[in-house]
Design a protein around this motif. Structure first.
Motif, PDB file in Angstrom:
ATOM      1  N   PHE A   1       0.845  -1.182   0.000  1.00  0.00           N
ATOM      2  CA  PHE A   1       0.000   0.000   0.000  1.00  0.00           C
ATOM      3  C   PHE A   1       0.887   1.241   0.000  1.00  0.00           C
ATOM      4  O   PHE A   1       2.056   1.185   0.364  1.00  0.00           O
ATOM      5  CB  PHE A   1      -0.933   0.004   1.210  1.00  0.00           C
ATOM      6  CG  PHE A   1      -2.100  -0.927   1.070  1.00  0.00           C
ATOM      7  CD1 PHE A   1      -3.151  -0.614   0.207  1.00  0.00           C
ATOM      8  CD2 PHE A   1      -2.164  -2.107   1.785  1.00  0.00           C
ATOM      9  CE1 PHE A   1      -4.233  -1.461   0.061  1.00  0.00           C
ATOM     10  CE2 PHE A   1      -3.240  -2.967   1.648  1.00  0.00           C
ATOM     11  CZ  PHE A   1      -4.277  -2.640   0.788  1.00  0.00           C
ATOM     12  N   SER A   2       0.320   2.376  -0.441  1.00  0.00           N
ATOM     13  CA  SER A   2       1.103   3.617  -0.533  1.00  0.00           C
ATOM     14  C   SER A   2       1.734   3.932   0.817  1.00  0.00           C
ATOM     15  O   SER A   2       1.088   3.832   1.853  1.00  0.00           O
ATOM     16  CB  SER A   2       0.212   4.778  -0.991  1.00  0.00           C
ATOM     17  OG  SER A   2      -0.824   5.005  -0.063  1.00  0.00           O
ATOM     18  N   ASP A   3       3.026   4.286   0.788  1.00  0.00           N
ATOM     19  CA  ASP A   3       3.747   4.529   2.025  1.00  0.00           C
ATOM     20  C   ASP A   3       4.797   5.617   1.824  1.00  0.00           C
ATOM     21  O   ASP A   3       5.924   5.344   1.431  1.00  0.00           O
ATOM     22  CB  ASP A   3       4.404   3.234   2.500  1.00  0.00           C
ATOM     23  CG  ASP A   3       4.998   3.370   3.893  1.00  0.00           C
ATOM     24  OD1 ASP A   3       5.109   4.501   4.397  1.00  0.00           O
ATOM     25  OD2 ASP A   3       5.338   2.327   4.472  1.00  0.00           O
TER      26      ASP A   3
ATOM     27  N   GLY B   1       8.663   4.598   1.786  1.00  0.00           N
ATOM     28  CA  GLY B   1       8.895   4.648   0.343  1.00  0.00           C
ATOM     29  C   GLY B   1       8.928   3.287  -0.307  1.00  0.00           C
ATOM     30  O   GLY B   1       9.478   3.133  -1.400  1.00  0.00           O
ATOM     31  N   THR B   2       8.331   2.254   0.330  1.00  0.00           N
ATOM     32  CA  THR B   2       8.383   0.899  -0.227  1.00  0.00           C
ATOM     33  C   THR B   2       7.302   0.635  -1.269  1.00  0.00           C
ATOM     34  O   THR B   2       7.313  -0.396  -1.914  1.00  0.00           O
ATOM     35  CB  THR B   2       8.258  -0.147   0.901  1.00  0.00           C
ATOM     36  OG1 THR B   2       7.054   0.103   1.622  1.00  0.00           O
ATOM     37  CG2 THR B   2       9.451  -0.098   1.831  1.00  0.00           C
TER      38      THR B   2
ATOM     39  N   THR C   1       7.459  10.558  -9.227  1.00  0.00           N
ATOM     40  CA  THR C   1       7.954  11.884  -8.865  1.00  0.00           C
ATOM     41  C   THR C   1       7.955  12.772 -10.104  1.00  0.00           C
ATOM     42  O   THR C   1       7.750  12.298 -11.216  1.00  0.00           O
ATOM     43  CB  THR C   1       9.378  11.803  -8.287  1.00  0.00           C
ATOM     44  OG1 THR C   1      10.251  11.260  -9.289  1.00  0.00           O
ATOM     45  CG2 THR C   1       9.434  10.945  -7.048  1.00  0.00           C
ATOM     46  N   GLY C   2       8.201  14.049  -9.900  1.00  0.00           N
ATOM     47  CA  GLY C   2       8.270  14.967 -11.038  1.00  0.00           C
ATOM     48  C   GLY C   2       6.941  15.149 -11.725  1.00  0.00           C
ATOM     49  O   GLY C   2       6.880  15.233 -12.947  1.00  0.00           O
ATOM     50  N   LEU C   3       5.855  15.188 -10.966  1.00  0.00           N
ATOM     51  CA  LEU C   3       4.522  15.358 -11.543  1.00  0.00           C
ATOM     52  C   LEU C   3       4.356  16.818 -11.951  1.00  0.00           C
ATOM     53  O   LEU C   3       3.850  17.643 -11.197  1.00  0.00           O
ATOM     54  CB  LEU C   3       3.444  14.958 -10.531  1.00  0.00           C
ATOM     55  CG  LEU C   3       3.573  13.565  -9.938  1.00  0.00           C
ATOM     56  CD1 LEU C   3       2.453  13.306  -8.954  1.00  0.00           C
ATOM     57  CD2 LEU C   3       3.584  12.510 -11.019  1.00  0.00           C
ATOM     58  N   LEU C   4       4.821  17.126 -13.126  1.00  0.00           N
ATOM     59  CA  LEU C   4       4.820  18.497 -13.623  1.00  0.00           C
ATOM     60  C   LEU C   4       4.121  18.563 -14.968  1.00  0.00           C
ATOM     61  O   LEU C   4       4.052  17.574 -15.694  1.00  0.00           O
ATOM     62  CB  LEU C   4       6.253  19.019 -13.754  1.00  0.00           C
ATOM     63  CG  LEU C   4       7.084  19.003 -12.470  1.00  0.00           C
ATOM     64  CD1 LEU C   4       8.531  19.349 -12.766  1.00  0.00           C
ATOM     65  CD2 LEU C   4       6.503  19.961 -11.442  1.00  0.00           C
TER      66      LEU C   4
ATOM     67  N   PHE D   1       3.705  11.076  -5.882  1.00  0.00           N
ATOM     68  CA  PHE D   1       2.514  10.245  -5.878  1.00  0.00           C
ATOM     69  C   PHE D   1       2.922   8.829  -5.470  1.00  0.00           C
ATOM     70  O   PHE D   1       3.728   8.199  -6.142  1.00  0.00           O
ATOM     71  CB  PHE D   1       1.907  10.259  -7.285  1.00  0.00           C
ATOM     72  CG  PHE D   1       0.762   9.328  -7.500  1.00  0.00           C
ATOM     73  CD1 PHE D   1      -0.444   9.522  -6.857  1.00  0.00           C
ATOM     74  CD2 PHE D   1       0.877   8.268  -8.387  1.00  0.00           C
ATOM     75  CE1 PHE D   1      -1.518   8.666  -7.080  1.00  0.00           C
ATOM     76  CE2 PHE D   1      -0.188   7.406  -8.619  1.00  0.00           C
ATOM     77  CZ  PHE D   1      -1.379   7.609  -7.960  1.00  0.00           C
ATOM     78  N   TYR D   2       2.397   8.349  -4.336  1.00  0.00           N
ATOM     79  CA  TYR D   2       2.646   6.987  -3.863  1.00  0.00           C
ATOM     80  C   TYR D   2       1.402   6.154  -4.164  1.00  0.00           C
ATOM     81  O   TYR D   2       0.281   6.618  -3.959  1.00  0.00           O
ATOM     82  CB  TYR D   2       2.926   6.972  -2.363  1.00  0.00           C
ATOM     83  CG  TYR D   2       4.195   7.693  -1.997  1.00  0.00           C
ATOM     84  CD1 TYR D   2       5.405   7.010  -1.937  1.00  0.00           C
ATOM     85  CD2 TYR D   2       4.188   9.050  -1.713  1.00  0.00           C
ATOM     86  CE1 TYR D   2       6.584   7.671  -1.604  1.00  0.00           C
ATOM     87  CE2 TYR D   2       5.355   9.720  -1.383  1.00  0.00           C
ATOM     88  CZ  TYR D   2       6.550   9.030  -1.337  1.00  0.00           C
ATOM     89  OH  TYR D   2       7.703   9.679  -1.014  1.00  0.00           O
ATOM     90  N   TYR D   3       1.587   4.941  -4.617  1.00  0.00           N
ATOM     91  CA  TYR D   3       0.449   4.110  -4.995  1.00  0.00           C
ATOM     92  C   TYR D   3       0.803   2.638  -4.855  1.00  0.00           C
ATOM     93  O   TYR D   3       1.977   2.269  -4.812  1.00  0.00           O
ATOM     94  CB  TYR D   3       0.025   4.394  -6.437  1.00  0.00           C
ATOM     95  CG  TYR D   3       1.056   3.942  -7.448  1.00  0.00           C
ATOM     96  CD1 TYR D   3       0.903   2.728  -8.107  1.00  0.00           C
ATOM     97  CD2 TYR D   3       2.197   4.687  -7.708  1.00  0.00           C
ATOM     98  CE1 TYR D   3       1.854   2.293  -9.018  1.00  0.00           C
ATOM     99  CE2 TYR D   3       3.145   4.262  -8.610  1.00  0.00           C
ATOM    100  CZ  TYR D   3       2.966   3.063  -9.258  1.00  0.00           C
ATOM    101  OH  TYR D   3       3.907   2.625 -10.148  1.00  0.00           O
TER     102      TYR D   3
END
Length: 167
Positions: free
Chosen positions: A101-103, A107-108, A113-116, A154-156
């Motif tokens: 699950f998002s963590d 960060g596992t 990243t870099g959502l631009l 964004f973690y997913y």
């Protein structure tokens, strides 16, 4: 929502210009590593170019996106798991991301990243609105860190129904 168009490469229109990347193929060699994906519009041709790890792979001709001739009005980042059992119990055992699950603490989980976004060929900027969404929160989730970081993260992910009785 329109009933036309696609979200992947199963529809005609994409023009692959490089043979170095197998579209729709296994990116297992990139598992647990960072990849870079960029989609940008060429202001001269109006084609939408796809880059993978800073390498031009191909483009969608601008004339197949009549509503995006000048700009896009929506950008989405995420993961997807196919299941004919959506909304039923038990759900598919297919994991998303790393299967965690998002963590944002350890960060596992899967992470983007870099959502631009690029607006009118200007420098990249942060999107004005970001929110997480899941159709199966008990199986997969998402979390966005957007405060106090240079770029949103964004973690997913999630295990699906594998070792997860809630799903």
């Amino acid at each position: 929502m329109q009933k036309t168009g696609c979200f992947d490469l199963t529809c005609p229109g994409f023009v692959q210009t490089s043979k170095d990347v197998l579209l729709g193929g296994d990116i297992g060699s990139f598992y647990a590593s960072e990849i870079t994906i960029q989609i940008s519009k060429d202001p001269s041709t109006h084609n939408w170019w796809f880059k993978f790890n800073n390498h031009e792979v191909g483009y969608w001709p601008g004339d197949i996106f009549l509503s995006m001739r000048h700009q896009a009005n929506l950008v989405q980042w995420g993961g997807e798991v196919y299941s004919p059992k959506v909304g039923t119990h038990p759900h598919t055992q297919t994991a998303m991301g790393s299967g965690q699950f998002s963590d944002p603490i350890t960060g596992t989980s899967g992470r983007m990243t870099g959502l631009l976004i690029e607006e009118n060929s200007n420098p990249l900027k942060r999107p004005e609105t970001l929110y997480p969404k899941s159709e199966e929160w008990e199986c997969y989730d998402a979390y966005i860190v957007k405060e106090y970081v240079p770029e949103p993260v964004f973690y997913y992910g999630g295990p699906g129904s594998r070792n997860n009785p809630r799903c």
